[in-house]
Design an enzyme around this catalytic site. Structure first.
Site, mmCIF file in Angstrom:
data_model
loop_
_atom_site.group_PDB
_atom_site.id
_atom_site.type_symbol
_atom_site.label_atom_id
_atom_site.label_comp_id
_atom_site.label_asym_id
_atom_site.label_seq_id
_atom_site.Cartn_x
_atom_site.Cartn_y
_atom_site.Cartn_z
ATOM 1 N N ASP A 27 -73.587 14.090 -53.072
ATOM 2 C CA ASP A 27 -72.425 14.755 -52.467
ATOM 3 C C ASP A 27 -72.842 16.132 -51.963
ATOM 4 O OD1 ASP A 27 -69.878 15.394 -51.685
ATOM 5 O OD2 ASP A 27 -69.102 15.698 -53.712
ATOM 6 N N LEU A 28 -73.611 16.137 -50.870
ATOM 7 C CA LEU A 28 -74.132 17.402 -50.347
ATOM 8 C C LEU A 28 -73.260 17.974 -49.238
ATOM 9 C CD1 LEU A 28 -77.989 16.731 -50.344
ATOM 10 C CD2 LEU A 28 -76.545 17.721 -52.123
ATOM 11 N N LYS A 29 -72.261 17.229 -48.813
ATOM 12 C CA LYS A 29 -71.301 17.710 -47.798
ATOM 13 C C LYS A 29 -72.048 18.397 -46.649
ATOM 14 C CE LYS A 29 -67.291 18.163 -50.863
ATOM 15 N NZ LYS A 29 -67.789 17.653 -52.145
ATOM 16 N N LYS B 245 -72.523 10.796 -59.379
ATOM 17 C CA LYS B 245 -72.344 11.706 -58.236
ATOM 18 C C LYS B 245 -73.040 13.038 -58.520
ATOM 19 C CE LYS B 245 -68.428 13.964 -56.825
ATOM 20 N NZ LYS B 245 -68.723 15.327 -56.307
ATOM 21 N N THR C 104 -80.678 19.001 -37.757
ATOM 22 C CA THR C 104 -80.895 19.366 -39.163
ATOM 23 C C THR C 104 -80.222 18.359 -40.097
ATOM 24 O OG1 THR C 104 -81.032 21.682 -38.533
ATOM 25 C CG2 THR C 104 -80.547 21.235 -40.850
ATOM 26 N N GLN D 248 -56.751 19.576 -58.900
ATOM 27 C CA GLN D 248 -56.577 18.414 -58.018
ATOM 28 C C GLN D 248 -55.117 18.315 -57.585
ATOM 29 O OE1 GLN D 248 -58.753 16.456 -56.755
ATOM 30 N NE2 GLN D 248 -60.575 16.477 -58.061
ATOM 31 N N ASP E 70 -74.145 20.924 -40.273
ATOM 32 C CA ASP E 70 -75.112 21.794 -39.588
ATOM 33 C C ASP E 70 -75.316 21.209 -38.199
ATOM 34 O OD1 ASP E 70 -77.335 23.547 -39.034
ATOM 35 O OD2 ASP E 70 -77.675 23.705 -41.191
ATOM 36 N N ILE E 71 -76.312 21.695 -37.476
ATOM 37 C CA ILE E 71 -76.569 21.098 -36.158
ATOM 38 C C ILE E 71 -77.052 19.660 -36.367
ATOM 39 C CG2 ILE E 71 -77.075 23.301 -35.012
ATOM 40 C CD1 ILE E 71 -80.083 22.505 -35.226
ATOM 41 N N PRO E 72 -76.844 18.783 -35.369
ATOM 42 C CA PRO E 72 -77.199 17.369 -35.551
ATOM 43 C C PRO E 72 -78.645 17.147 -35.994
ATOM 44 C CG PRO E 72 -75.820 17.621 -33.601
ATOM 45 C CD PRO E 72 -76.116 19.007 -34.092
ATOM 46 N N THR F 61 -59.692 18.931 -50.200
ATOM 47 C CA THR F 61 -58.400 19.015 -50.899
ATOM 48 C C THR F 61 -57.934 20.464 -51.032
ATOM 49 O OG1 THR F 61 -59.494 19.059 -53.040
ATOM 50 C CG2 THR F 61 -58.765 16.909 -52.255
ATOM 51 N N GLY G 138 -64.388 13.216 -62.836
ATOM 52 C CA GLY G 138 -65.187 14.309 -63.376
ATOM 53 C C GLY G 138 -64.600 14.823 -64.668
ATOM 54 N N ARG G 139 -63.882 15.946 -64.544
ATOM 55 C CA ARG G 139 -63.474 16.692 -65.734
ATOM 56 C C ARG G 139 -62.626 15.915 -66.725
ATOM 57 N NH1 ARG G 139 -61.609 21.574 -61.988
ATOM 58 N NH2 ARG G 139 -61.253 19.726 -60.692
HETATM 59 O O1 C5P Z 1 -61.388 17.045 -60.772
HETATM 60 P P1 C5P Z 1 -62.653 16.319 -61.092
HETATM 61 O O2 C5P Z 1 -63.539 17.063 -62.044
HETATM 62 O O3 C5P Z 1 -62.429 14.871 -61.492
HETATM 63 O O4 C5P Z 1 -63.435 16.306 -59.704
HETATM 64 C C1 C5P Z 1 -64.358 15.323 -59.347
HETATM 65 C C2 C5P Z 1 -64.832 15.608 -57.945
HETATM 66 O O5 C5P Z 1 -63.708 15.715 -57.085
HETATM 67 C C3 C5P Z 1 -65.592 16.914 -57.761
HETATM 68 O O6 C5P Z 1 -66.976 16.710 -57.974
HETATM 69 C C4 C5P Z 1 -65.301 17.277 -56.334
HETATM 70 O O7 C5P Z 1 -66.234 16.659 -55.464
HETATM 71 C C5 C5P Z 1 -63.948 16.644 -56.056
HETATM 72 N N1 C5P Z 1 -62.843 17.608 -56.057
HETATM 73 C C6 C5P Z 1 -61.950 17.591 -55.006
HETATM 74 N N2 C5P Z 1 -60.890 18.446 -54.999
HETATM 75 C C7 C5P Z 1 -60.689 19.299 -56.013
HETATM 76 C C8 C5P Z 1 -61.553 19.303 -57.105
HETATM 77 C C9 C5P Z 1 -62.648 18.447 -57.099
HETATM 78 O O8 C5P Z 1 -62.099 16.807 -54.072
HETATM 79 N N3 C5P Z 1 -59.641 20.108 -55.959
#
Ligand code: C5P
Length: 241
Positions: A74-76, A47, A83, A197, A79-81, A138, A217-218
């Site tokens: 994961d660019l989230k 990701k 773009t 989280q 914007d306007i449609p 979240t 991730g972390r």
């Molecule tokens: O917490 P962790 O490092 O596992 O996060 C992995 C992904 O979860 C992040 O890259 C982010 O996209 C998403 N995230 C989330 N809500 C949070 C923290 C991270 O959705 N509070």
């Protein structure tokens, strides 16, 4: 089928590995590739989020594909449609397998994103990627309960194949739209540090609740020994052997 609590030291089966997305939330491509290589026995999807994409751009996508990963971009987008459609077209042509966009952007924007993504991939001769809608961030603890279902419906109507949903809404999402791919962050070992989280789930629990793609991730990337942390995190999964 046997089960085990021993760490999956050799990595996951191909089926499980394809469901695990490694969140490369770093600002350096060399570091990202190093992490991804080390963790490749457990993760089939890399990701790339805003941090790494801002630092390294499309090279990050190519580097992860060359390292053997499917790419979750994961660019989230929001914007306007027009773009969003054009940006999604580029993402499709780059070879992203998943691309996120905000459902908050509305049906026309999502539809433009879906069409752009498919067209970009098709013109590059690549398989159809999955457009993934973010229902609720979240961090938006004040979002009313009805928002997730209404944004899920909107995403499905616009042609999105997936949604991001927290551990708290997985069951509802599965009930409302069983065929939509559910992407779930917040994966932690039992008792592990949840950081920011709000709804942490273990890998086994996330799969049981209906997650199709687990974002990690972390829990592994911050560990002194990321491979050992991955082996420990996934130790609660069923052993197909
Ligand atoms: O917490 P962790 O490092 O596992 O996060 C992995 C992904 O979860 C992040 O890259 C982010 O996209 C998403 N995230 C989330 N809500 C949070 C923290 C991270 O959705 N509070």
């Amino acid at each position: 089928m046997a089960t085990t609590t021993e760490p999956a030291i050799d990595g996951l089966t191909p089926e499980l590995r394809a469901k695990m997305a490694l969140a490369l939330d770093v600002d350096d491509l060399v570091e990202a590739v190093r992490l991804a290589r080390k963790l490749s026995p457990w993760f089939g999807v890399a990701k790339i989020g805003l941090e790494l994409f801002t630092a390294a751009g499309p090279d990050a996508v190519g580097a992860m594909i060359d390292t053997g990963f499917d790419v979750f971009l994961d660019l989230k987008l929001h914007d306007i449609p027009t773009t969003v459609g054009k940006a999604a077209n580029v993402a499709g042509a780059l070879g992203a397998s998943y691309l996120t966009m905000h459902a908050h952007g509305g049906e026309a924007m999502l539809r433009a994103g879906v069409e752009g993504l498919q067209t970009g991939a098709m013109n590059a001769g690549l398989p159809a990627p999955v457009a993934v809608a973010i229902t609720v961030l979240t961090s938006d603890g004040d979002a009313p309960a009805h928002i997730m279902p209404s944004r899920l419906r909107l995403a499905v109507e616009a042609g999105c194949g997936g949604i991001v949903c927290s551990g708290a809404t997985l069951r509802d999402a599965r009930e409302l739209s069983p065929r939509t791919t559910r992407v779930t962050p917040g994966i932690r070992s039992a008792g592990g540090d949840s950081h920011d989280q709000p709804h942490p789930l273990t890998p086994a629990k996330a799969l049981e609740e209906g997650a199709d793609l687990l974002v990690v991730g972390r829990a592994v990337t911050l560990a002194d020994d990321p491979a050992a942390a991955a082996a420990e995190l996934f130790a609660d999964l069923p052993d197909p052997g």
